[in-house]
Design a protein around this motif. Structure first.
Motif, PDB file in Angstrom:
ATOM      1  N   THR A 127       0.386  -9.239  -1.656  1.00 23.75           N
ATOM      2  CA  THR A 127      -0.766  -8.343  -1.685  1.00 23.75           C
ATOM      3  C   THR A 127      -0.257  -6.935  -1.954  1.00 23.75           C
ATOM      4  O   THR A 127       0.891  -6.607  -1.630  1.00 23.75           O
ATOM      5  CB  THR A 127      -1.552  -8.384  -0.359  1.00 23.75           C
ATOM      6  OG1 THR A 127      -2.838  -7.777  -0.532  1.00 23.75           O
ATOM      7  CG2 THR A 127      -0.816  -7.664   0.759  1.00 23.75           C
ATOM      8  N   THR A 128      -1.094  -6.098  -2.553  1.00 26.22           N
ATOM      9  CA  THR A 128      -0.688  -4.737  -2.892  1.00 26.22           C
ATOM     10  C   THR A 128      -1.065  -3.787  -1.767  1.00 26.22           C
ATOM     11  O   THR A 128      -2.247  -3.641  -1.429  1.00 26.22           O
ATOM     12  CB  THR A 128      -1.347  -4.281  -4.203  1.00 26.22           C
ATOM     13  OG1 THR A 128      -0.950  -5.153  -5.260  1.00 26.22           O
ATOM     14  CG2 THR A 128      -0.914  -2.859  -4.553  1.00 26.22           C
ATOM     15  N   GLN A 147       2.319   2.658  -3.920  1.00 21.10           N
ATOM     16  CA  GLN A 147       1.845   1.310  -3.661  1.00 21.10           C
ATOM     17  C   GLN A 147       2.925   0.300  -4.034  1.00 21.10           C
ATOM     18  O   GLN A 147       3.757   0.557  -4.903  1.00 21.10           O
ATOM     19  CB  GLN A 147       0.545   1.023  -4.404  1.00 21.10           C
ATOM     20  CG  GLN A 147       0.605   1.072  -5.916  1.00 21.10           C
ATOM     21  CD  GLN A 147      -0.756   0.793  -6.537  1.00 21.10           C
ATOM     22  OE1 GLN A 147      -1.758   1.435  -6.179  1.00 21.10           O
ATOM     23  NE2 GLN A 147      -0.808  -0.167  -7.440  1.00 21.10           N
ATOM     24  N   ASP A 149       3.991  -4.249  -3.495  1.00 22.89           N
ATOM     25  CA  ASP A 149       3.562  -5.576  -3.060  1.00 22.89           C
ATOM     26  C   ASP A 149       4.362  -6.037  -1.851  1.00 22.89           C
ATOM     27  O   ASP A 149       5.551  -5.724  -1.708  1.00 22.89           O
ATOM     28  CB  ASP A 149       3.722  -6.590  -4.188  1.00 22.89           C
ATOM     29  CG  ASP A 149       2.632  -6.458  -5.250  1.00 22.89           C
ATOM     30  OD1 ASP A 149       1.706  -5.643  -5.051  1.00 22.89           O
ATOM     31  OD2 ASP A 149       2.705  -7.170  -6.269  1.00 22.89           O
ATOM     32  N   SER A 171      -4.816  -2.327   2.068  1.00 23.39           N
ATOM     33  CA  SER A 171      -4.883  -3.161   0.865  1.00 23.39           C
ATOM     34  C   SER A 171      -6.341  -3.498   0.620  1.00 23.39           C
ATOM     35  O   SER A 171      -7.187  -3.300   1.500  1.00 23.39           O
ATOM     36  CB  SER A 171      -4.060  -4.449   1.026  1.00 23.39           C
ATOM     37  OG  SER A 171      -4.676  -5.336   1.924  1.00 23.39           O
TER      38      SER A 171
END
Length: 244
Positions: A127-128, A147, A149, A171
């Protein structure tokens, strides 16, 4: 140098040992610098005081803080009670603390936030994570991009920011990816120690734990190996460098 206290919660020895090696590798610690306690099979020693350590790290696990008491196994209930028993000293004395995945539920619950499965659960995979304004200024995220992951896989999540906590990372699917309480108490929803190989191990062992359809395991393993997840380990490294 004081040792770091590492609390592990995974009842599968292979997964626990793999997580242990990953935490050492990503943090820069070696075994001599860590007091490791596997709470699935060990009690906390009498008189253990988190203030006697350079910092406390809590790993992840299959248990959920938000499960009803009657649905928790005896091991899960004992692990939760042990972790929660340390939190008053951690938060009142601002002991350096890094809670990974399960740790954000423990911290949030201790601080009176709602931890539940109502919203913000995330499927297994990357997920970022995005820095907030406070996150951009926090030393634990120093040297990291705006940002990046990270690997997740969780059924429960914070439903609100605990009173007095600072929001550091968010996120799209889960707003509270990283928080801080006081100056030194941190927790992440994601797994900062995990890379593709580590998540492969967990996918194989937890394929029947309700995180995903068992038949999707091979596809998830391929996805995790192809993901570009390298930045989260910097958080563990920053934590150790700051408090060792």
């Amino acid at each position: 140098m004081s040792k770091f206290l590492l609390l592990q919660l995974r009842p599968e020895p292979e997964v626990s040992d793999s997580e242990y090696r990953a935490i050492l590798d990503k943090s820069g610690l070696d075994g001599a610098q860590v007091h490791r306690i596997c709470l699935d099979r060990e009690d906390l020693p009498d008189g253990l005081d988190p203030r006697d350590y350079a910092g406390v790290i809590v790993g992840g696990g299959p248990g959920c803080v938000s499960d009803a008491p009657e649905k928790k196994t005896a091991v899960e209930a004992r692990i939760e009670a042990a972790c929660l028993s340390l939190m008053p000293a951690v938060t009142s004395a601002d002991v350096p603390f890094m809670g990974c995945c399960y740790g954000i539920g423990i911290l949030g619950h201790h601080l009176g936030a709602v931890v539940s499965k109502d919203q913000f659960g995330e499927a297994v995979g990357p997920t970022t994570c995005i820095k907030t304004q406070d996150g951009a200024k926090d030393s634990m995220l120093a040297g990291m991009p705006a940002q990046f992951d990270a690997f997740v896989g969780h059924k429960e999540a914070l439903q609100n920011l605990p009173n007095g906590a600072v929001h550091l990372l968010s996120s799209g699917p889960c707003p509270f990816q990283m928080i801080r309480y006081g100056q030194n108490v941190y927790a992440t929803q994601f797994h900062p120690e995990a890379d593709g190989a580590e998540f492969e191990t967990r996918i194989k062992f937890y394929r029947h734990k309700g995180y995903f359809a068992p038949e999707d395991a091979d596809q998830l393993i391929d996805m995790c190996h192809s993901a570009d997840v390298t930045w989260p380990q910097q958080i563990l490294s920053n934590f150790v460098q700051q408090y060792r």
